[in-house]
Design a protein around this motif. Structure first.
Motif, mmCIF file in Angstrom:
data_model
loop_
_atom_site.group_PDB
_atom_site.id
_atom_site.type_symbol
_atom_site.label_atom_id
_atom_site.label_comp_id
_atom_site.label_asym_id
_atom_site.label_seq_id
_atom_site.Cartn_x
_atom_site.Cartn_y
_atom_site.Cartn_z
ATOM 1 N N ALA A 48 8.129 1.750 8.047
ATOM 2 C CA ALA A 48 9.557 2.284 8.035
ATOM 3 C C ALA A 48 10.147 2.377 6.690
ATOM 4 O O ALA A 48 9.316 1.803 5.751
ATOM 5 N N ALA A 49 10.811 3.120 6.334
ATOM 6 C CA ALA A 49 11.406 3.488 4.976
ATOM 7 C C ALA A 49 11.783 2.275 4.288
ATOM 8 O O ALA A 49 11.705 1.982 2.999
ATOM 9 N N PRO A 54 7.898 1.196 -7.455
ATOM 10 C CA PRO A 54 7.420 0.059 -8.215
ATOM 11 C C PRO A 54 7.909 0.088 -9.562
ATOM 12 O O PRO A 54 8.042 1.347 -10.075
ATOM 13 N N ASN A 55 8.425 -0.990 -10.044
ATOM 14 C CA ASN A 55 8.696 -0.906 -11.430
ATOM 15 C C ASN A 55 7.495 -1.032 -12.317
ATOM 16 O O ASN A 55 6.821 -1.973 -12.345
ATOM 17 N N THR A 56 7.009 0.119 -13.154
ATOM 18 C CA THR A 56 5.825 -0.237 -13.948
ATOM 19 C C THR A 56 6.151 -0.664 -15.450
ATOM 20 O O THR A 56 5.231 -0.468 -16.285
ATOM 21 N N ALA A 57 7.373 -0.950 -15.834
ATOM 22 C CA ALA A 57 7.871 -1.140 -17.203
ATOM 23 C C ALA A 57 7.950 -2.660 -17.550
ATOM 24 O O ALA A 57 8.462 -3.071 -18.431
ATOM 25 N N LEU A 58 7.341 -3.514 -16.541
ATOM 26 C CA LEU A 58 7.704 -5.113 -16.626
ATOM 27 C C LEU A 58 7.029 -5.671 -17.988
ATOM 28 O O LEU A 58 7.312 -6.880 -18.255
ATOM 29 N N LEU A 59 5.646 -5.000 -18.156
ATOM 30 C CA LEU A 59 4.781 -5.560 -18.987
ATOM 31 C C LEU A 59 4.665 -4.756 -20.345
ATOM 32 O O LEU A 59 3.538 -4.820 -20.956
ATOM 33 N N ARG A 60 5.671 -4.190 -20.692
ATOM 34 C CA ARG A 60 5.448 -3.553 -22.024
ATOM 35 C C ARG A 60 5.342 -4.038 -23.389
ATOM 36 O O ARG A 60 4.473 -3.362 -24.198
ATOM 37 N N VAL A 100 0.995 -1.214 -0.124
ATOM 38 C CA VAL A 100 -0.150 -0.046 -0.033
ATOM 39 C C VAL A 100 0.895 1.346 0.077
ATOM 40 O O VAL A 100 0.811 2.368 -0.762
ATOM 41 N N ALA A 101 1.995 1.247 0.955
ATOM 42 C CA ALA A 101 2.746 2.495 0.996
ATOM 43 C C ALA A 101 3.491 2.833 -0.349
ATOM 44 O O ALA A 101 3.544 4.021 -0.728
ATOM 45 N N SER A 102 3.920 1.667 -0.870
ATOM 46 C CA SER A 102 4.641 1.955 -2.324
ATOM 47 C C SER A 102 3.893 2.446 -3.487
ATOM 48 O O SER A 102 4.126 3.259 -4.238
ATOM 49 N N LEU A 103 2.425 1.738 -3.382
ATOM 50 C CA LEU A 103 1.471 2.160 -4.537
ATOM 51 C C LEU A 103 1.040 3.415 -4.257
ATOM 52 O O LEU A 103 0.910 4.438 -5.064
ATOM 53 N N ARG A 104 0.743 3.893 -3.010
ATOM 54 C CA ARG A 104 0.292 5.357 -2.540
ATOM 55 C C ARG A 104 1.554 6.346 -3.030
ATOM 56 O O ARG A 104 0.987 7.635 -3.484
ATOM 57 N N ARG A 105 2.893 6.210 -2.663
ATOM 58 C CA ARG A 105 3.767 7.066 -2.922
ATOM 59 C C ARG A 105 3.853 7.158 -4.139
ATOM 60 O O ARG A 105 3.990 8.335 -4.930
ATOM 61 N N HIS A 106 3.775 6.110 -5.230
ATOM 62 C CA HIS A 106 3.952 6.371 -6.939
ATOM 63 C C HIS A 106 2.657 6.913 -7.319
ATOM 64 O O HIS A 106 2.833 7.894 -8.089
ATOM 65 N N TYR A 107 1.429 6.364 -6.731
ATOM 66 C CA TYR A 107 0.106 6.807 -7.811
ATOM 67 C C TYR A 107 -0.761 7.732 -7.003
ATOM 68 O O TYR A 107 -1.626 8.504 -7.426
#
Ligand SMILES: O=P(O)(O)O[C@H]1[C@H](O)[C@@H](O)[C@H](OP(=O)(O)O)[C@@H](OP(=O)(O)O)[C@H]1O
Ligand SMILES: [Mg+2]
Length: 318
Positions: free
Chosen positions: A86-87, A93-99, A62-69
């Motif tokens: 914690a940090a 997140p890598n958004t380029a894996l399914l190009r 959740v924290a990784s999705l929230r920070r990115h999106y």
């Protein structure tokens, strides 16, 4: 109007499911206390555990999705609201894996991310690690369109499946490392048509209604028992069993979103036990699966069982 490229969101979820799986493995390897609490609703379940691994897995995703999106991405997580982590528990997140898949811009208001950070928590506390998974599903306009399932304890770095109608199939990889750039996925073939007896995936926590549908050991149906919905639905996809069946209201949308996306992509269907589709709504009143689940690639079997379930319901009402 805000929109997201759904293929990029699935890529992010693919990366984050393994990031979450790594912390689940770390919790086990550290030998730390699981700090288990019981979340059970009185009258429905006697033991519905949540451990530190469930919490840290959800915090990571959740924290990784929230920070990115940001806040406009709708997220429903099984463990509800948790403190910011914690940090070390946040990544980009890598958004380029399914190009290689065709991008799909979808409106934010109709898109929901469903997170089960550790499906099979009871099996986890029993050390039955092969039944544990991280589930991240996407629904759009009330229907599952894609999902990611990561099995943290299958292989050194875990094994991941992703797929759904958005991606035209289901794909898997036994991860060779924690580095997403090294992951190579292969299509999961549609399993061959089953021979009799058709084997049903059922919960180890028995349900009298399902036992009735299975019949009095007349040889028509066999049993395939495990303790978590995610792995049982994956077993339908892999052809280990021909259906997953649950009648009592034990599962939630985050348990079945990924499995439904996979099964629909392979030509099957997931409904309630009476053959009706569920609406994947953001509102909490729509999170439960009040009338059970039936998941199969065999639509003829679905029709037969739905009709038997309706007859059983009528007989009980009479
Ligand atoms: O571990 P979480 O994320 O809470 O997921 C649960 C599944 O949603 C339930 O379907 C399982 O219950 P059943 O196996 O009784 O259906 C449930 O198993 P349990 O009743 O043995 O605790 C869990 O697998
Ligand atoms: Mg679950």
């Amino acid at each position: 109007m805000t929109s997201f490229d759904a293929i990029e969101v699935v890529s992010a979820c693919l990366h984050l499911s393994a990031f979450a799986g790594a912390v689940i493995r770390d919790v086990v390897a550290s030998g730390q206390d699981l700090d288990t609490i019981n979340k059970a609703d009185v009258g429905i379940a006697h033991f519905d555990p949540q451990t530190v691994a469930d919490r840290r897995s959800q915090q990571r995703i959740v924290a990784s999705l929230r920070r990115h999106y940001g806040e406009s991405l709708q997220i429903v997580g099984e463990e509800g609201h948790l403190e910011p982590p914690a940090a070390v528990d946040i990544t980009t997140p890598n958004t380029a894996l399914l190009r290689h898949h065709t991008s799909q811009q979808l409106s934010a208001t109709d898109l929901i991310v469903w997170i089960d950070p550790l499906d099979g928590t009871r099996k986890f506390t029993e050390k039955a690690y092969d039944q544990v998974s991280v589930l991240i599903g996407l629904s759009y306009q009330g229907r599952p369109i894609a999902g990611v399932m990561h099995l943290p304890f299958v292989g050194t770095f875990g094994t991941t499946y992703y797929g759904g109608p958005l991606l035209d199939g289901v794909f898997m990889s036994t991860l060779p490392s924690a580095e997403p750039a090294q992951w190579q996925f292969a299509p999961v073939p549609v399993p061959p048509t089953p021979s009799a007896p058709q084997r049903w995936g059922i919960s180890e926590t028995r349900c009298a209604y399902i036992e009735s549908l299975l019949g009095e050991d007349d040889g028509r149906y066999g049993r395939w028992e495990k303790g978590a919905t995610g792995i049982l639905m994956l077993d339908v996809v892999r052809g280990h069993c021909d259906a997953y069946a649950r009648w009592i209201p034990r599962t939630k949308k985050w348990d079945i979103c990924v499995g439904e996306a996979f099964i629909v992509a392979l030509g099957g269907a997931v409904t309630d036990i009476f053959g009706e589709s569920y609406e994947y709504g953001y509102d909490e009143t729509q999170h439960g699966n009040a009338t059970g689940v039936f998941a199969t690639l065999d639509r003829e079997l679905l029709a037969t069982v739905a009709s038997a379930a309706r007859a059983l319901r009528s007989a009980h009402k009479a």
